[in-house]
Design a protein around this motif. Structure first.
Motif, PDB file in Angstrom:
ATOM      1  N   ILE A 120       0.797  -1.143  -0.146  1.00 61.55           N
ATOM      2  CA  ILE A 120      -0.186   0.072  -0.323  1.00 61.55           C
ATOM      3  C   ILE A 120       0.828   1.058   0.106  1.00 61.55           C
ATOM      4  N   VAL A 121       1.921   1.187   1.026  1.00 59.70           N
ATOM      5  CA  VAL A 121       2.743   2.030   0.531  1.00 59.70           C
ATOM      6  C   VAL A 121       3.895   2.823  -1.095  1.00 59.70           C
ATOM      7  N   VAL A 122       4.368   1.094  -1.218  1.00 60.76           N
ATOM      8  CA  VAL A 122       4.776   1.621  -2.452  1.00 60.76           C
ATOM      9  C   VAL A 122       3.812   2.204  -3.775  1.00 60.76           C
ATOM     10  N   VAL A 123       2.753   1.972  -4.070  1.00 52.16           N
ATOM     11  CA  VAL A 123       1.361   2.532  -4.693  1.00 52.16           C
ATOM     12  C   VAL A 123       1.086   3.272  -4.997  1.00 52.16           C
ATOM     13  N   ILE A 124       0.397   4.118  -2.985  1.00 52.26           N
ATOM     14  CA  ILE A 124       0.722   5.314  -3.621  1.00 52.26           C
ATOM     15  C   ILE A 124       1.655   6.103  -2.982  1.00 52.26           C
ATOM     16  N   GLY A 125       2.380   5.567  -2.448  1.00 50.17           N
ATOM     17  CA  GLY A 125       3.728   6.788  -2.465  1.00 50.17           C
ATOM     18  C   GLY A 125       4.367   7.312  -3.901  1.00 50.17           C
ATOM     19  N   THR A 126       3.964   6.089  -4.883  1.00 42.86           N
ATOM     20  CA  THR A 126       4.520   6.257  -6.353  1.00 42.86           C
ATOM     21  C   THR A 126       3.315   7.181  -6.904  1.00 42.86           C
ATOM     22  N   PHE A 127       2.375   6.815  -6.549  1.00 48.77           N
ATOM     23  CA  PHE A 127       1.529   7.598  -7.030  1.00 48.77           C
ATOM     24  C   PHE A 127       1.430   9.221  -6.810  1.00 48.77           C
ATOM     25  N   LEU A 128       1.560   9.646  -5.693  1.00 48.71           N
ATOM     26  CA  LEU A 128       2.209  10.854  -4.686  1.00 48.71           C
ATOM     27  C   LEU A 128       3.074  11.350  -5.489  1.00 48.71           C
ATOM     28  N   VAL A 173       5.908  -4.351  -8.198  1.00 52.47           N
ATOM     29  CA  VAL A 173       7.225  -4.716  -7.426  1.00 52.47           C
ATOM     30  C   VAL A 173       6.301  -4.637  -6.373  1.00 52.47           C
ATOM     31  N   GLY A 174       5.147  -3.994  -5.832  1.00 57.80           N
ATOM     32  CA  GLY A 174       5.058  -3.872  -3.971  1.00 57.80           C
ATOM     33  C   GLY A 174       4.267  -5.278  -4.147  1.00 57.80           C
ATOM     34  N   LEU A 175       3.568  -5.989  -5.438  1.00 58.41           N
ATOM     35  CA  LEU A 175       3.025  -7.536  -5.317  1.00 58.41           C
ATOM     36  C   LEU A 175       4.592  -8.548  -5.098  1.00 58.41           C
ATOM     37  N   VAL A 176       5.343  -8.718  -6.135  1.00 62.85           N
ATOM     38  CA  VAL A 176       6.729  -8.865  -5.432  1.00 62.85           C
ATOM     39  C   VAL A 176       6.928  -8.982  -3.920  1.00 62.85           C
TER      40      VAL A 176
END
Length: 145
Positions: free
Chosen positions: A54-62, A108-111
């Protein structure tokens, strides 16, 4: 009669140089951790992996939104145009669109989620094997109020 009662109470009070009692003393207990439940470790590592996903996806979006708002992509396009030549037709926005960027971050987050979950389970198995040989990890606890 009251003077004898006063004498008894005075004898209960701390004398000079003595510390006043602060209540019941904390009891210290030493325990050994000899087993880590495999399923508990698996669940905990999965939740940690999910949190990082969750942190990786939201961080990348931001970060992507910050790059768009600050004009970094336009600057990179102009630099790439100067380096590659004006006829190259290179457009960073087509390469790094919001969908592709967040999709790559999700992959990447899923891996990482899978790796963290598996590593948590492996660590539990390795600890249990080592605890059988060494007797476990000695841990001290205290009861503070």
């Amino acid at each position: 009669m009251s003077s004898s009662m006063a004498d008894k109470l005075k004898s209960k009070l701390p004398q000079k140089g003595e510390k006043a009692p602060k209540g019941p003393e904390a009891k210290q207990v030493r325990l050994k951790l000899v087993y880590v439940d495999f399923m508990s470790a698996l669940k905990l590592s999965f939740l940690l992996g999910l949190a990082q996903f969750i942190v990786v996806v939201i961080g990348t979006f931001l970060i992507y939104l910050v790059f768009v708002q600050t004009g970094i992509f336009e600057t990179a396009n102009s630099v790439a145009g100067e380096v590659l030549g004006s006829g190259s037709g290179f457009d960073l926005n087509s390469v790094a669109s919001i969908g592709k960027t967040v999709g790559a971050a999700a992959a990447v987050g899923l891996v990482n989620l899978i790796v963290i979950t598996v590593l948590g389970a492996i660590c539990a198995v390795l600890y249990n094997a080592a605890a059988k040989i060494t007797g476990g990890l000695s841990v001290g606890f205290t009861n503070q109020q």
